[in-house]
Design a protein around this motif. Structure first.
Motif, short mmCIF file in Angstrom:
data_model
loop_
_atom_site.label_atom_id
_atom_site.label_comp_id
_atom_site.label_asym_id
_atom_site.label_seq_id
_atom_site.Cartn_x
_atom_site.Cartn_y
_atom_site.Cartn_z
N ARG A 72 28.56 10.51 105.53
CA ARG A 72 28.67 10.98 104.16
C ARG A 72 28.15 9.94 103.18
O ARG A 72 27.45 10.27 102.23
CB ARG A 72 30.13 11.32 103.85
N GLU A 73 28.47 8.67 103.43
CA GLU A 73 27.97 7.61 102.56
C GLU A 73 26.45 7.50 102.63
O GLU A 73 25.77 7.30 101.62
CB GLU A 73 28.63 6.29 102.93
N ARG A 74 25.91 7.64 103.85
CA ARG A 74 24.45 7.55 103.99
C ARG A 74 23.77 8.70 103.26
O ARG A 74 22.79 8.50 102.53
CB ARG A 74 24.09 7.59 105.47
N LEU A 75 24.31 9.93 103.45
CA LEU A 75 23.72 11.08 102.76
C LEU A 75 23.87 10.95 101.25
O LEU A 75 22.97 11.33 100.49
CB LEU A 75 24.38 12.36 103.25
N ALA A 76 25.03 10.43 100.80
CA ALA A 76 25.24 10.29 99.37
C ALA A 76 24.22 9.34 98.75
O ALA A 76 23.70 9.58 97.66
CB ALA A 76 26.66 9.78 99.10
N ARG A 77 23.91 8.25 99.46
CA ARG A 77 22.91 7.32 98.93
C ARG A 77 21.53 7.98 98.85
O ARG A 77 20.82 7.85 97.84
CB ARG A 77 22.85 6.07 99.82
N GLN A 78 21.16 8.69 99.91
CA GLN A 78 19.85 9.32 99.92
C GLN A 78 19.74 10.42 98.87
O GLN A 78 18.74 10.53 98.16
CB GLN A 78 19.55 9.88 101.31
N VAL A 79 20.81 11.25 98.79
CA VAL A 79 20.77 12.34 97.81
C VAL A 79 20.79 11.80 96.40
O VAL A 79 20.10 12.30 95.50
CB VAL A 79 21.95 13.30 98.06
N HIS A 80 21.60 10.76 96.17
CA HIS A 80 21.66 10.18 94.83
C HIS A 80 20.32 9.60 94.42
O HIS A 80 19.90 9.71 93.25
CB HIS A 80 22.74 9.11 94.77
N ASP A 81 19.66 8.95 95.35
CA ASP A 81 18.36 8.35 95.04
C ASP A 81 17.27 9.39 94.82
O ASP A 81 16.21 9.07 94.27
CB ASP A 81 17.93 7.40 96.16
N GLY A 82 17.48 10.61 95.26
CA GLY A 82 16.43 11.61 95.15
C GLY A 82 16.85 12.84 94.37
O GLY A 82 16.59 12.97 93.17
N VAL A 83 17.57 13.73 95.03
CA VAL A 83 17.84 15.06 94.47
C VAL A 83 18.69 14.97 93.21
O VAL A 83 18.37 15.61 92.19
CB VAL A 83 18.53 15.95 95.53
N LEU A 84 19.79 14.19 93.24
CA LEU A 84 20.67 14.17 92.08
C LEU A 84 19.98 13.59 90.85
O LEU A 84 20.20 14.07 89.73
CB LEU A 84 21.94 13.36 92.41
N GLN A 85 19.16 12.57 91.04
CA GLN A 85 18.45 12.00 89.89
C GLN A 85 17.46 13.00 89.30
O GLN A 85 17.31 13.10 88.08
CB GLN A 85 17.74 10.72 90.31
N VAL A 86 16.80 13.76 90.18
CA VAL A 86 15.85 14.77 89.68
C VAL A 86 16.59 15.87 88.93
O VAL A 86 16.16 16.30 87.83
CB VAL A 86 15.04 15.35 90.85
N LEU A 87 17.71 16.35 89.49
CA LEU A 87 18.47 17.39 88.80
C LEU A 87 19.00 16.88 87.45
O LEU A 87 18.99 17.62 86.45
CB LEU A 87 19.63 17.85 89.67
N SER A 88 19.47 15.65 87.43
CA SER A 88 19.95 15.09 86.18
C SER A 88 18.83 14.97 85.15
O SER A 88 19.03 15.25 83.96
CB SER A 88 20.57 13.71 86.44
N TYR A 89 17.65 14.59 85.61
CA TYR A 89 16.50 14.48 84.69
C TYR A 89 16.11 15.85 84.14
O TYR A 89 15.85 16.00 82.95
CB TYR A 89 15.32 13.84 85.43
N ILE A 90 16.08 16.86 85.03
CA ILE A 90 15.74 18.23 84.58
C ILE A 90 16.76 18.72 83.56
O ILE A 90 16.40 19.34 82.55
CB ILE A 90 15.66 19.18 85.79
N LYS A 91 18.03 18.45 83.82
CA LYS A 91 19.07 18.87 82.88
C LYS A 91 18.89 18.21 81.52
O LYS A 91 18.96 18.87 80.47
CB LYS A 91 20.44 18.53 83.46
N ARG A 92 18.64 16.91 81.53
CA ARG A 92 18.50 16.19 80.26
C ARG A 92 17.25 16.61 79.49
O ARG A 92 17.31 16.93 78.30
CB ARG A 92 18.46 14.68 80.54
N ARG A 93 16.13 16.70 80.20
CA ARG A 93 14.89 17.06 79.52
C ARG A 93 14.89 18.53 79.10
O ARG A 93 14.39 18.88 78.03
CB ARG A 93 13.70 16.79 80.45
N GLY A 94 15.46 19.40 79.92
CA GLY A 94 15.51 20.80 79.53
C GLY A 94 16.35 21.02 78.30
O GLY A 94 16.02 21.85 77.45
N THR A 95 17.45 20.27 78.19
CA THR A 95 18.28 20.39 77.00
C THR A 95 17.55 19.88 75.77
O THR A 95 17.67 20.44 74.68
CB THR A 95 19.59 19.61 77.21
N GLU A 96 16.79 18.80 75.94
CA GLU A 96 16.03 18.25 74.81
C GLU A 96 14.93 19.20 74.36
O GLU A 96 14.72 19.39 73.16
CB GLU A 96 15.44 16.90 75.19
#
Length: 412
Positions: free
Chosen positions: A205-229
């Motif tokens: 779980r920790e390994r997947l969390a690091r990989q997902v955080h470094d990739g998918v979660l950051q992209v989703l967070s960026y899309i959320k922030r930019r889409g709102t702007e």
């Protein structure tokens, strides 16, 4: 040429066999020691036998069987080892009982009535020990009774003397003790494997969390922030990205806790936190909140129904807050929103119109659990207005009290 296939990783050994393997090896050493004692007893007793040659033949068969059974029972990585052990243990009883009755072929009544049988009681205990390890304390006790009955029958001691002889108490005690030890070893092995699985799951779980955080979660967070702007049509895309980000974070955080250990209870927290969204905030204790499977599902379903009402009636911008408390005597779940609230008498009016959503999905479920569901405050104008706008449900479900040794609840 025929391509060579990969045999793959070796199969995991049977947990039961791995747990009792040390016991099997130890008792085979005991078997060989008791064989030496039986041979010594044979040397001392052979002058009193009526058929000395046959007695040595039987002792030789005893030695051969001891060696064969010791080798087969001490192996636990061979194929079909459970079946082999069962066959050997059954054969052990046949050999022991046959040798016990064979005492009458090599000695007269005066000898076998007052002395040990050809296979001494110590060597005959090997069959009892093997049965106890294989079948537990009940199997060990039954085996001890069977061997003791064979000894008493051969020596014709079905009288008062049988209660003064140590054969039956010794064999039964050995079977009971080794059976309990075998069961304890199995339980310890199960707990060890469960701990290993939990550790491996946490690391993964920790390994997947690091990989997902470094990739998918950051992209989703960026899309959320930019889409709102940017706004406009991209606002809906930003909202969906935010919802998926929350869902993915919950999935990662609850990956290890969602595994069902197969017990009568399950942790209520993952069932509630799985309902978190960008507008639904869940707060639960830091320690597990065990509850029966059916009770946990029903309570989670009642919370889901309350949240569905928030989405349907509280307006598009309303937020919901879920708080789980474990007092030890009862579980308290609060579901609150910041919407316009529920007008006084609206629930009774809806029920009178045949709309049973709240009465069945929420109040009915909690009542079935032996608890209560209360609407703490309603819209302005009601008699219970003290908290301002919005509505709050409070579910109270009784539960058995926690033990005094249980740690205090931590909150996240």
């Amino acid at each position: 040429m025929t391509p060579r296939t990969d045999p793959g990783p070796p199969a995991e050994p049977d947990p039961d066999a791995a747990a009792t393997a040390p016991l099997w090896r130890a008792v085979q050493a005991f078997r060989l020691v008791t064989l030496l004692y039986a041979v010594g007893q044979q040397v001392a007793s052979v002058p009193h036998y009526t058929d000395q040659r046959l007695s040595w033949v039987l002792i030789a068969l005893m030695a051969v069987w001891s060696g064969v059974s010791a080798v087969l029972l001490s192996q636990w990585r061979i194929q079909h080892s459970p079946r082999i052990r069962t066959a050997v243990v059954l054969g052990d009883h046949v050999v022991v009982i046959a040798l016990i009755f064979a005492t009458r072929l090599i000695a007269n009544y005066d000898w076998y009535h007052g002395h040990q049988t050809l296979p001494t009681t110590l060597w005959a205990a090997n069959a009892v020990v093997s049965a106890a390890i294989l079948w537990g304390p009940l199997g060990g006790v039954c085996s001890g009774l069977l061997i003791a009955a064979a000894v008493v029958t051969t020596r014709e001691q079905w009288d008062f003397d049988v209660w003064r002889d140590a054969t039956a108490p010794v064999l039964i005690s050995v079977g009971l003790a080794l059976g309990l030890a075998a069961n304890t070893a199995r339980r310890a092995q199960q707990q060890l494997q469960r701990a290993v699985r939990l550790t491996a799951a946490a690391q993964e779980r920790e390994r997947l969390a690091r990989q997902v955080h470094d990739g998918v979660l950051q992209v989703l967070s960026y899309i959320k922030r930019r889409g709102t702007e940017i706004g406009g049509p991209t606002a809906e895309l930003a909202q969906q990205a935010g919802e998926q980000e929350v869902a993915l974070r919950v999935l990662i955080s609850e990956q290890g806790e969602r595994a069902d250990a197969g017990g009568p209870e399950q942790d209520l927290r993952p069932l509630l936190t799985a309902q978190a969204t960008p507008i639904v905030f869940i707060s639960t204790p830091g320690d597990p909140v065990p509850l029966g499977h059916w009770e946990a599902r029903e309570l989670s379903a009642a919370v889901a129904a309350a949240l569905a009402n928030v989405v349907q009636h509280a307006g598009p911008g309303a937020k919901a807050y879920v708080l789980l408390e474990d007092t030890g005597d009862e579980l308290i779940v609060s579901v609150r929103d910041d919407g316009p609230g529920i007008a006084p008498g609206r629930l009774a009016e809806a029920e009178g119109q045949g709309r049973m959503g709240v009465s069945r999905s929420i109040v009915g479920r909690i009542a079935a659990l032996g608890g209560s569901a209360h609407l703490l405050f309603e819209a302005p104008g009601g008699e219970t207005v003290e908290e301002g706008p919005g509505a709050e449900w409070e579910f109270r479900v009784p539960r058995p009290p926690r033990r005094e040794t249980d740690p205090p609840r931590r909150w996240t």
